[in-house]
Design a protein around this motif. Structure first.
Motif, PDB file in Angstrom:
ATOM      1  N   GLU A  68       1.110  -1.133   0.169  1.00 46.31           N
ATOM      2  CA  GLU A  68       0.023   0.117  -0.009  1.00 46.31           C
ATOM      3  C   GLU A  68       0.712   0.823  -0.537  1.00 46.31           C
ATOM      4  N   ASN A  69       1.997   1.579   0.547  1.00 46.92           N
ATOM      5  CA  ASN A  69       2.714   2.123   0.323  1.00 46.92           C
ATOM      6  C   ASN A  69       4.060   2.393  -0.347  1.00 46.92           C
ATOM      7  N   GLU A  70       4.000   1.426  -1.226  1.00 46.57           N
ATOM      8  CA  GLU A  70       5.640   2.260  -2.496  1.00 46.57           C
ATOM      9  C   GLU A  70       4.813   3.107  -3.846  1.00 46.57           C
ATOM     10  N   PRO A  71       5.835   3.971  -4.397  1.00 45.33           N
ATOM     11  CA  PRO A  71       5.447   5.126  -5.016  1.00 45.33           C
ATOM     12  C   PRO A  71       4.445   4.704  -6.112  1.00 45.33           C
ATOM     13  N   ALA A 123       6.593  11.054  -4.445  1.00 44.13           N
ATOM     14  CA  ALA A 123       5.973  10.504  -3.010  1.00 44.13           C
ATOM     15  C   ALA A 123       5.677   9.686  -2.634  1.00 44.13           C
ATOM     16  N   SER A 124       5.279   8.671  -1.496  1.00 43.56           N
ATOM     17  CA  SER A 124       3.737   8.188  -1.114  1.00 43.56           C
ATOM     18  C   SER A 124       2.821   8.816  -0.223  1.00 43.56           C
ATOM     19  N   LYS A 125       1.585   8.348   0.205  1.00 45.32           N
ATOM     20  CA  LYS A 125       1.447   8.875   0.484  1.00 45.32           C
ATOM     21  C   LYS A 125       0.876   8.046   1.607  1.00 45.32           C
ATOM     22  N   PRO A 126       1.161   6.861   3.474  1.00 47.49           N
ATOM     23  CA  PRO A 126       0.617   5.935   3.296  1.00 47.49           C
ATOM     24  C   PRO A 126      -0.589   6.018   4.036  1.00 47.49           C
ATOM     25  N   ASP A 127      -1.254   5.052   3.875  1.00 52.95           N
ATOM     26  CA  ASP A 127      -2.735   5.582   4.801  1.00 52.95           C
ATOM     27  C   ASP A 127      -2.985   5.381   6.099  1.00 52.95           C
ATOM     28  N   GLU A 128      -3.345   5.932   6.934  1.00 55.94           N
ATOM     29  CA  GLU A 128      -3.641   5.928   8.215  1.00 55.94           C
ATOM     30  C   GLU A 128      -3.010   4.895   8.707  1.00 55.94           C
ATOM     31  N   ARG A 129      -4.114   3.643   8.747  1.00 58.62           N
ATOM     32  CA  ARG A 129      -3.775   2.302   9.406  1.00 58.62           C
ATOM     33  C   ARG A 129      -2.324   1.340   9.057  1.00 58.62           C
ATOM     34  N   VAL A 130      -1.334   2.051   7.624  1.00 56.20           N
ATOM     35  CA  VAL A 130       0.395   1.614   7.559  1.00 56.20           C
ATOM     36  C   VAL A 130       0.994   2.115   8.623  1.00 56.20           C
ATOM     37  N   GLY A 131       1.142   3.500   9.225  1.00 60.93           N
ATOM     38  CA  GLY A 131       1.753   4.522   9.989  1.00 60.93           C
ATOM     39  C   GLY A 131       1.834   5.863   9.583  1.00 60.93           C
ATOM     40  N   SER A 132       2.689   6.422  10.599  1.00 56.61           N
ATOM     41  CA  SER A 132       2.985   7.881  10.108  1.00 56.61           C
ATOM     42  C   SER A 132       3.300   7.925   8.425  1.00 56.61           C
ATOM     43  N   ALA A 161       5.731  10.142   7.867  1.00 53.50           N
ATOM     44  CA  ALA A 161       7.503  10.349   8.782  1.00 53.50           C
ATOM     45  C   ALA A 161       7.814   9.397   8.729  1.00 53.50           C
ATOM     46  N   GLU A 162       7.590   8.375   9.437  1.00 55.61           N
ATOM     47  CA  GLU A 162       8.641   7.103   9.013  1.00 55.61           C
ATOM     48  C   GLU A 162       8.258   5.470   8.282  1.00 55.61           C
ATOM     49  N   PHE A 163       6.702   5.943   7.279  1.00 53.77           N
ATOM     50  CA  PHE A 163       6.806   5.307   6.134  1.00 53.77           C
ATOM     51  C   PHE A 163       6.629   5.649   4.797  1.00 53.77           C
ATOM     52  N   GLY A 164       6.353   6.869   4.363  1.00 51.50           N
ATOM     53  CA  GLY A 164       6.547   7.650   3.374  1.00 51.50           C
ATOM     54  C   GLY A 164       7.545   7.774   2.701  1.00 51.50           C
ATOM     55  N   TRP A 165       7.511   7.158   1.372  1.00 51.26           N
ATOM     56  CA  TRP A 165       8.722   7.317   0.725  1.00 51.26           C
ATOM     57  C   TRP A 165       8.966   9.293   0.676  1.00 51.26           C
ATOM     58  N   PRO A 166       9.965   9.626   0.213  1.00 53.76           N
ATOM     59  CA  PRO A 166       9.928  10.314  -0.251  1.00 53.76           C
ATOM     60  C   PRO A 166      10.315  10.771  -2.097  1.00 53.76           C
ATOM     61  N   ALA A 193      12.712   6.256   6.937  1.00 56.59           N
ATOM     62  CA  ALA A 193      13.276   6.312   7.393  1.00 56.59           C
ATOM     63  C   ALA A 193      12.662   4.499   8.112  1.00 56.59           C
ATOM     64  N   SER A 194      11.503   4.094   8.146  1.00 60.48           N
ATOM     65  CA  SER A 194      11.666   2.924   8.670  1.00 60.48           C
ATOM     66  C   SER A 194      12.401   1.465   7.915  1.00 60.48           C
ATOM     67  N   HIS A 195      13.179   2.395   6.306  1.00 61.19           N
ATOM     68  CA  HIS A 195      13.742   0.997   6.137  1.00 61.19           C
ATOM     69  C   HIS A 195      15.387   1.658   5.856  1.00 61.19           C
ATOM     70  N   GLY A 196      15.706   2.761   7.452  1.00 60.39           N
ATOM     71  CA  GLY A 196      16.457   2.804   7.581  1.00 60.39           C
ATOM     72  C   GLY A 196      17.753   3.706   6.119  1.00 60.39           C
TER      73      GLY A 196
END
Length: 108
Positions: A5-8, A35-44, A46-51, A88-91
């Motif tokens: 759900e969160n990939e560009p 950039a990706s816009k993750p669903d609220e259920r995926v997480g924030s 800032a942490e899970f969105g792809w720039p 950020a979640s991918h380090g």
């Protein structure tokens, strides 16, 4: 769910190659990832969105004569001001401009 759900969703690449002379060539490659816009259920975001990422790679090759070595200069991420290209979640790691010089030759 995070991976799916969160990939560009918008990716674009364009390459322009030009033989300036028989001994000199250049290549430019533009890369774009939205950039990706993750669903609220995926997480924030800032942490899970792809720039959003826009990079430019420049490559130039020169071979002074037929039996001489070929010199290839590559510059990756030229004019890139991105901190990194992963969430950020991918380090993610810093991905700054990189320079490479290759010398290629054939032995007789």
């Amino acid at each position: 769910m995070r991976a799916y759900e969160n990939e560009p969703v918008h990716l674009a690449n364009a390459q322009i190659m030009w033989d300036i002379t028989p001994s000199l060539w250049v290549s430019n490659v533009l890369h774009y990832v939205s950039a990706s816009k993750p669903d609220e259920r995926v997480g924030s975001e800032a942490e899970f969105g792809w720039p959003e990422v826009l990079t430019w790679d420049f490559i130039a090759g020169w071979q002074p004569a037929k039996d001489y070595p070929e010199f290839v200069l590559s510059i990756e991420n030229l004019l890139n001001d991105q901190i990194n290209e992963y969430p950020a979640s991918h380090g993610g790691f810093d991905n700054a401009t990189q320079y490479w010089l290759e010398i290629d030759w054939q032995l007789p």
